[in-house]
Design a protein around this motif. Sequence first.
Motif, PDB file in Angstrom:
ATOM      1  N   VAL A   1      -2.218   2.016  -4.795  1.00  6.11           N
ATOM      2  CA  VAL A   1      -1.560   3.316  -4.793  1.00  6.11           C
ATOM      3  C   VAL A   1      -2.627   4.382  -4.576  1.00  6.11           C
ATOM      4  CG1 VAL A   1      -0.130   4.926  -6.102  1.00  6.11           C
ATOM      5  CG2 VAL A   1       0.181   2.454  -6.411  1.00  6.11           C
ATOM      6  N   ARG A   2      -2.456   5.197  -3.553  1.00  2.00           N
ATOM      7  CA  ARG A   2      -3.414   6.267  -3.267  1.00  2.00           C
ATOM      8  C   ARG A   2      -2.738   7.606  -3.555  1.00  2.00           C
ATOM      9  NH1 ARG A   2      -5.756   5.299   2.019  1.00  2.00           N
ATOM     10  NH2 ARG A   2      -7.046   3.905   0.806  1.00  2.00           N
ATOM     11  N   VAL A   3      -3.434   8.452  -4.335  1.00  6.88           N
ATOM     12  CA  VAL A   3      -2.912   9.764  -4.715  1.00  6.88           C
ATOM     13  C   VAL A   3      -3.902  10.860  -4.325  1.00  6.88           C
ATOM     14  CG1 VAL A   3      -1.579   8.829  -6.658  1.00  6.88           C
ATOM     15  CG2 VAL A   3      -3.909   9.645  -7.037  1.00  6.88           C
ATOM     16  N   PRO A   4      -3.425  12.096  -4.169  1.00  6.39           N
ATOM     17  CA  PRO A   4      -4.362  13.197  -3.943  1.00  6.39           C
ATOM     18  C   PRO A   4      -5.355  13.299  -5.111  1.00  6.39           C
ATOM     19  CG  PRO A   4      -2.134  13.885  -3.403  1.00  6.39           C
ATOM     20  CD  PRO A   4      -2.024  12.533  -4.073  1.00  6.39           C
ATOM     21  N   ALA A   5      -6.564  13.740  -4.811  1.00  4.15           N
ATOM     22  CA  ALA A   5      -7.637  13.763  -5.801  1.00  4.15           C
ATOM     23  C   ALA A   5      -7.339  14.638  -7.017  1.00  4.15           C
ATOM     24  CB  ALA A   5      -8.934  14.223  -5.137  1.00  4.15           C
ATOM     25  N   ASP A   6      -6.497  15.654  -6.873  1.00  2.22           N
ATOM     26  CA  ASP A   6      -6.237  16.557  -7.999  1.00  2.22           C
ATOM     27  C   ASP A   6      -4.997  16.182  -8.823  1.00  2.22           C
ATOM     28  OD1 ASP A   6      -4.461  17.228  -5.969  1.00  2.22           O
ATOM     29  OD2 ASP A   6      -4.575  19.381  -6.362  1.00  2.22           O
TER      30      ASP A   6
ATOM     31  N   GLY B   1     -12.025   5.347 -10.786  1.00  3.49           N
ATOM     32  CA  GLY B   1     -13.035   6.184 -11.420  1.00  3.49           C
ATOM     33  C   GLY B   1     -12.893   7.650 -11.060  1.00  3.49           C
ATOM     34  N   ARG B   2     -12.252   7.952  -9.948  1.00  2.00           N
ATOM     35  CA  ARG B   2     -12.019   9.343  -9.539  1.00  2.00           C
ATOM     36  C   ARG B   2     -10.610   9.795  -9.887  1.00  2.00           C
ATOM     37  NH1 ARG B   2     -12.824   9.698  -3.558  1.00  2.00           N
ATOM     38  NH2 ARG B   2     -11.750   7.713  -3.665  1.00  2.00           N
TER      39      ARG B   2
ATOM     40  N   VAL C   1      -5.203   2.008  -8.495  1.00  2.00           N
ATOM     41  CA  VAL C   1      -4.912   3.398  -8.191  1.00  2.00           C
ATOM     42  C   VAL C   1      -6.198   4.060  -7.742  1.00  2.00           C
ATOM     43  CG1 VAL C   1      -3.952   5.563  -9.068  1.00  2.00           C
ATOM     44  CG2 VAL C   1      -3.143   3.390 -10.006  1.00  2.00           C
ATOM     45  N   GLU C   2      -6.133   4.759  -6.609  1.00  2.00           N
ATOM     46  CA  GLU C   2      -7.338   5.422  -6.119  1.00  2.00           C
ATOM     47  C   GLU C   2      -7.025   6.839  -5.660  1.00  2.00           C
ATOM     48  OE1 GLU C   2      -7.619   3.867  -1.554  1.00  2.00           O
ATOM     49  OE2 GLU C   2      -8.265   2.475  -3.117  1.00  2.00           O
ATOM     50  N   ALA C   3      -8.003   7.719  -5.824  1.00  2.00           N
ATOM     51  CA  ALA C   3      -7.864   9.097  -5.382  1.00  2.00           C
ATOM     52  C   ALA C   3      -8.229   9.180  -3.912  1.00  2.00           C
ATOM     53  CB  ALA C   3      -8.765  10.000  -6.209  1.00  2.00           C
ATOM     54  N   GLY C   4      -7.414   9.890  -3.142  1.00  2.00           N
ATOM     55  CA  GLY C   4      -7.628   9.987  -1.695  1.00  2.00           C
ATOM     56  C   GLY C   4      -8.362  11.232  -1.304  1.00  2.00           C
TER      57      GLY C   4
ATOM     58  N   GLU D   1       0.872  -1.169   0.000  1.00  2.00           N
ATOM     59  CA  GLU D   1       0.000   0.000   0.000  1.00  2.00           C
ATOM     60  C   GLU D   1       0.907   1.215   0.000  1.00  2.00           C
ATOM     61  OE1 GLU D   1      -2.862   2.247   3.100  1.00  2.00           O
ATOM     62  OE2 GLU D   1      -3.302   0.120   2.782  1.00  2.00           O
ATOM     63  N   ILE D   2       0.815   2.002  -1.061  1.00  2.00           N
ATOM     64  CA  ILE D   2       1.651   3.193  -1.204  1.00  2.00           C
ATOM     65  C   ILE D   2       0.721   4.397  -1.171  1.00  2.00           C
ATOM     66  CG2 ILE D   2       3.291   4.404  -2.676  1.00  2.00           C
ATOM     67  CD1 ILE D   2       3.920   1.543  -3.865  1.00  2.00           C
ATOM     68  N   ASP D   3       0.846   5.209  -0.134  1.00  2.00           N
ATOM     69  CA  ASP D   3      -0.043   6.341   0.076  1.00  2.00           C
ATOM     70  C   ASP D   3       0.733   7.641  -0.131  1.00  2.00           C
ATOM     71  OD1 ASP D   3      -1.816   8.276   0.958  1.00  2.00           O
ATOM     72  OD2 ASP D   3      -2.409   7.159   2.746  1.00  2.00           O
ATOM     73  N   LEU D   4       0.407   8.354  -1.204  1.00  2.00           N
ATOM     74  CA  LEU D   4       1.098   9.597  -1.545  1.00  2.00           C
ATOM     75  C   LEU D   4       0.268  10.829  -1.193  1.00  2.00           C
ATOM     76  CD1 LEU D   4       2.403   8.445  -5.043  1.00  2.00           C
ATOM     77  CD2 LEU D   4       3.648   8.444  -2.876  1.00  2.00           C
ATOM     78  N   THR D   5      -0.826  10.654  -0.470  1.00  2.00           N
ATOM     79  CA  THR D   5      -1.754  11.757  -0.211  1.00  2.00           C
ATOM     80  C   THR D   5      -1.190  12.854   0.694  1.00  2.00           C
ATOM     81  OG1 THR D   5      -2.817  10.518   1.579  1.00  2.00           O
ATOM     82  CG2 THR D   5      -3.810  10.360  -0.616  1.00  2.00           C
ATOM     83  N   ALA D   6      -0.119  12.591   1.414  1.00  2.00           N
ATOM     84  CA  ALA D   6       0.473  13.613   2.287  1.00  2.00           C
ATOM     85  C   ALA D   6       1.405  14.554   1.531  1.00  2.00           C
ATOM     86  CB  ALA D   6       1.240  12.946   3.433  1.00  2.00           C
ATOM     87  N   LEU D   7       1.630  14.289   0.248  1.00  2.00           N
ATOM     88  CA  LEU D   7       2.577  15.085  -0.533  1.00  2.00           C
ATOM     89  C   LEU D   7       1.866  16.193  -1.311  1.00  2.00           C
ATOM     90  CD1 LEU D   7       4.744  12.206  -2.036  1.00  2.00           C
ATOM     91  CD2 LEU D   7       5.273  13.656  -0.081  1.00  2.00           C
ATOM     92  N   PRO D   8       2.538  17.334  -1.480  1.00  2.00           N
ATOM     93  CA  PRO D   8       1.995  18.360  -2.368  1.00  2.00           C
ATOM     94  C   PRO D   8       2.218  17.933  -3.819  1.00  2.00           C
ATOM     95  CG  PRO D   8       4.134  19.036  -1.546  1.00  2.00           C
ATOM     96  CD  PRO D   8       3.794  17.743  -0.850  1.00  2.00           C
ATOM     97  N   ARG D   9       1.561  18.619  -4.747  1.00  2.00           N
ATOM     98  CA  ARG D   9       1.747  18.307  -6.170  1.00  2.00           C
ATOM     99  C   ARG D   9       3.224  18.498  -6.530  1.00  2.00           C
ATOM    100  NH1 ARG D   9      -2.498  20.505 -10.035  1.00  2.00           N
ATOM    101  NH2 ARG D   9      -3.148  18.346 -10.124  1.00  2.00           N
ATOM    102  N   PRO D  10       3.850  17.475  -7.118  1.00  2.00           N
ATOM    103  CA  PRO D  10       5.286  17.574  -7.440  1.00  2.00           C
ATOM    104  C   PRO D  10       5.528  18.477  -8.650  1.00  2.00           C
ATOM    105  CG  PRO D  10       4.413  15.461  -8.154  1.00  2.00           C
ATOM    106  CD  PRO D  10       3.307  16.160  -7.440  1.00  2.00           C
ATOM    107  N   ALA D  11       6.625  19.207  -8.609  1.00  2.00           N
ATOM    108  CA  ALA D  11       6.963  20.123  -9.698  1.00  2.00           C
ATOM    109  C   ALA D  11       7.274  19.380 -10.995  1.00  2.00           C
ATOM    110  CB  ALA D  11       8.155  20.985  -9.286  1.00  2.00           C
ATOM    111  N   HIS D  12       7.953  18.238 -10.887  1.00  2.00           N
ATOM    112  CA  HIS D  12       8.379  17.505 -12.084  1.00  2.00           C
ATOM    113  C   HIS D  12       7.824  16.092 -12.146  1.00  2.00           C
ATOM    114  CE1 HIS D  12      10.999  20.817 -12.957  1.00  2.00           C
ATOM    115  NE2 HIS D  12      11.491  20.737 -11.740  1.00  2.00           N
ATOM    116  N   GLY D  13       6.930  15.738 -11.291  1.00  2.00           N
ATOM    117  CA  GLY D  13       6.346  14.402 -11.297  1.00  2.00           C
ATOM    118  C   GLY D  13       7.169  13.411 -10.507  1.00  2.00           C
ATOM    119  N   ILE D  14       6.515  12.336 -10.138  1.00  2.00           N
ATOM    120  CA  ILE D  14       7.143  11.244  -9.393  1.00  2.00           C
ATOM    121  C   ILE D  14       7.059   9.994 -10.256  1.00  2.00           C
ATOM    122  CG2 ILE D  14       6.953   9.761  -7.348  1.00  2.00           C
ATOM    123  CD1 ILE D  14       5.647  12.186  -5.926  1.00  2.00           C
TER     124      ILE D  14
END
Length: 133
Positions: free
Chosen positions: A82-87, A104-105, A130-133, A56-69
């Motif tokens: 993999v959980r990512v911020p909704a935006d 779907g989100r 992959v899911e939006a958090g 389980e990889i949760d990236l929701t605590a991170l701000p939007r990266p400047a150059h991507g991850i």
Amino acid sequence: MPSSQRPAGLTAWRKNEGDESSTSIRRVLTHFGLELRPRNPALSRVRVDLAMAGAEIDLTALPRPAHGIDLTLRALMAGAAVRVPADWRVWWRFRGIGGMGGDGRVQRTDDEHAADLRIHARALFGGVGVEAG
């Protein structure tokens, strides 16, 4: 070392690099589960190799990266969530026998270079969600 990050053996231990505060993280795991919640805003790369394990990889605590991850996942009879911020915009390429999909989100993009997260996944009897958090 927490049981969620326990290495599979000496080889795995040598390949595990970084922690949740690092800019680059690598984990090799067999037979166990992994919970990874990176917190460094400068994170650029995560690589996870799984065999008969789950992650389980949760990236929701991170701000939007400047150059991507870049997230590289290799799974043998294994799965990852993999959980990512909704935006965030997510690009992925999946090769192998298994499957990959979003909830779907997730904002999926076809432009690899404009993505906030780029997932490169290979699996043999495995899958990635992959899911939006």
